[in-house]
Design an enzyme around this catalytic site. Structure first.
Site, short mmCIF file in Angstrom:
data_model
loop_
_atom_site.label_atom_id
_atom_site.label_comp_id
_atom_site.label_asym_id
_atom_site.label_seq_id
_atom_site.Cartn_x
_atom_site.Cartn_y
_atom_site.Cartn_z
N ASP A 371 -0.68 5.31 -10.24
CA ASP A 371 -0.39 3.91 -9.95
C ASP A 371 -1.20 2.97 -10.85
OD1 ASP A 371 0.83 1.80 -8.67
OD2 ASP A 371 0.10 2.30 -6.67
N ASP A 434 7.34 -2.79 -4.48
CA ASP A 434 7.10 -2.10 -3.21
C ASP A 434 8.05 -2.57 -2.12
OD1 ASP A 434 5.02 -0.92 -4.51
OD2 ASP A 434 3.44 -1.73 -3.24
#
Length: 585
Positions: A371, A434
């Protein structure tokens, strides 16, 4: 009418000043271009040879087009498709009179390759990797896209007028790289493709890009569970044990392969092998618990970041990206701290990555989610260990070391990372921002912000990437009715997006607390994951595509899904849909 590429003039940009080939020659620099036509696809590349007797700092290799040319781009009413730099970067359609997408000022540096090319003024647009131009009267469409992406970031800057393209720059970023006397630098390869079907053109482009970059598409898309979207960074070892135990006892209902521990276990960013007090047994205990449950352990990391309180930063400040004065750049905020960025061109950083990921694999984790990878390429003012490297190379070299340490048979998921440099190294790639346990916050948000409509926009727009560049990761499926603000219709809408667009299938609910109705949704999907090939029917809409056509891979049966992402009733294909709802025909 001449071909479009004949009006693209090669240039170089040195320290902010632009030079044509003739002007470059006066500086002792030889600038040439190659153009090849293969089966109707034109490939362009710029080549620069330095014979100046000195080293130069090269900003960009650039194709420039002026207005009033006699080509396809000089047509009124052109529509543009703008591709994004990374998963959260908005993508979609714009036209004359519109503005580019709206970014948060603090996030712009992470959302586009070249923030200085961004403008909020009407008719000024930029795109990364790929851009399309469409004549709505004839449906004729031109796709321009970079089909090599490992060394430089390719991006587009254009301005529209009433009569078509006013100006266009197609750029291959060199980031001030040092080019010594006698050295040669080439741009990435730019391809020009023609057609009338925008989505089909995207698929052709992705197939070409995937072949040239050696895309890893052979591994099956993972099916599993992720801790983040229920527990977030409050996750504990007991949370993992509880869900593993439940899923083990109910494998007949919920057949999964992977259990992923996400953010929240680490002592600090950078100290990935040292757990905090919530995981007293360390990572090996977590992996053992997951293995004993019959699942494959997966782990989240942000490998290019080192928190200011991390042992890694304290012991190895020389591994970080520095400013011209030699100071470690601390500009990434993280939960009350600042973080530095590791330099992927540094040989010792590469050795560290190889060792770290070999150890993670030895602990039992066969899948990693990487990430905040955009940080490796977002420090524009940074000085790299290799002065002849670009930001794209810093990212790719670091990821190559990670791949080497983790092994060719380990599954790597890229997340929040520029798309281009990771092709051929990752097995999966997040393609949207997200997902959220709410539709959208009660305030105005930017186009890259985590909201359900923004997630769906990018998932739909990026369906063309799946199995051509990697396994698409649309983000996790959440269907719970606790710890959420999503209403029943909103849950169903997100469920249908995930079901029909395919790719990876990770769940992120607290399974022991799922209601029977919501459990049945997951059970149904797990019986036949990745069953469809979907495409947006209303491709050239300027909003979120509202019509998906999905073909069942085995039976050939076609399902058409209609979506309403608006806050009021909307008529879609003659059907009146309530706000935030969908219907499948």
């Amino acid at each position: 009418m001449k071909n479009v590429h004949e009006y693209l003039i090669p240039q170089i940009i040195l320290q902010g000043k632009t030079y044509t080939a003739r002007e470059a020659e006066l500086q002792g620099l030889e600038l040439t271009q190659t153009a090849e036509d293969e089966n109707g696809v034109v490939f362009l590349k710029i080549r620069l040879e330095n014979h100046s007797g000195r080293g130069i700092r090269l900003d960009k290799l650039n194709w420039h087009r002026e207005e009033n040319q006699e080509d396809f781009l000089s047509r009124p009413g052109l529509l543009l498709y703008l591709e994004g730099w990374q998963m959260a970067s908005p993508c979609g359609v714009r036209g004359y009179g519109d503005c580019d997408y709206h970014f948060g000022s603090s996030y712009l540096q992470y959302a586009v390759a070249e923030p200085e090319d961004y403008s909020a003024l009407p008719n000024h647009f930029r795109a990364d990797n790929m851009m399309m131009f469409r004549d709505p009267d004839t449906s004729q469409t031109l796709l321009m896209g970079f089909v090599t992406t490992g060394d430089q970031f390719g991006h587009f800057k254009t301005e529209l007028s009433e009569n078509g393209v006013l100006s266009l720059d197609v750029r291959s970023s060199c980031d001030g790289m040092l080019v010594e006397d006698g050295e040669t630098v080439c741009s990435e390869t730019l391809a020009l493709l023609w057609g009338r079907d925008g989505y089909a053109l995207q698929c052709r482009y992705a197939s070409l890009l995937g072949r040239k970059m050696g895309a890893r598409t052979e591994m099956d898309p993972p099916v599993g569970w992720c801790s983040w979207y229920y527990y977030f960074d409050n996750v504990t070892g007991e949370d993992i044990r509880r869900n593993v135990g439940f899923l083990k006892e109910n494998q007949d209902r919920f057949p999964m392969r992977y259990i992923q521990l996400d953010d929240g276990y680490q002592r600090a960013l950078g100290d990935w092998l040292i757990c905090n007090e919530k995981f007293p047994g360390g990572l090996k205990a977590v992996a053992d618990t997951i293995r004993e449950g019959g699942f494959i352990p997966a782990l989240w990391l942000a490998p290019f970041l080192a928190e200011e309180n991390s042992i890694l930063l304290q012991e190895h400040p020389e591994w970080m990206i520095h400013d011209p004065e030699g100071n470690v750049i601390m500009k990434f905020p993280w939960r009350g701290h600042q973080a530095a960025v590791l330099d992927g061109t540094h040989p010792e950083v590469q050795a560290h990555f190889r060792s770290l990921f070999a150890q993670i694999r030895k602990l039992g984790f066969d899948y990693v989610k990487l990430d905040f990878m955009m940080t490796a390429a977002s420090v524009r003012e940074g000085v790299l260990a290799d002065p002849g490297a670009t930001r794209a190379q810093a990212l790719r070299r670091g990821l190559e070391a990670i791949r080497e340490g983790f092994g060719e048979d380990g599954y790597i998921l890229g997340c929040t990372v520029p798309f281009g440099p990771v092709i051929g190294l990752v097995d999966g790639e997040r393609i949207s921002t997200d997902i959220t346990p709410y539709w959208a916050p009660d305030r105005e948000v930017n186009d890259e912000a985590p909201t359900v409509p923004n997630v769906c926009r990018n998932v739909i727009r990026h369906t063309y990437m799946n199995k051509r560049l990697w396994n698409n990761d649309p983000d996790t499926l959440i269907v719970r009715d606790d710890n959420t603000e999503l209403q029943e219709n909103e849950v169903r809408l997100w469920y249908e997006i995930v079901r029909l667009t395919g790719g990876m299938l990770m769940m992120s609910d607290n399974f022991p607390t799922l209601s029977a109705d919501r459990s049945r949704l997951i059970e149904k999907l797990l019986k036949e994951p990745q069953a469809y090939d979907a495409r947006p029917v209303d491709f050239w809409t300027k909003g979120v595509c509202s019509v998906l056509e999905a073909v069942h891979k085995k039976s050939g049966a076609v399902e058409t899904a209609l979506f309403n992402f608006r806050d009021e009733r909307e008529t879609v294909r003659g059907r009146v849909l309530e706000p935030h709802s969908c219907v499948v025909l």
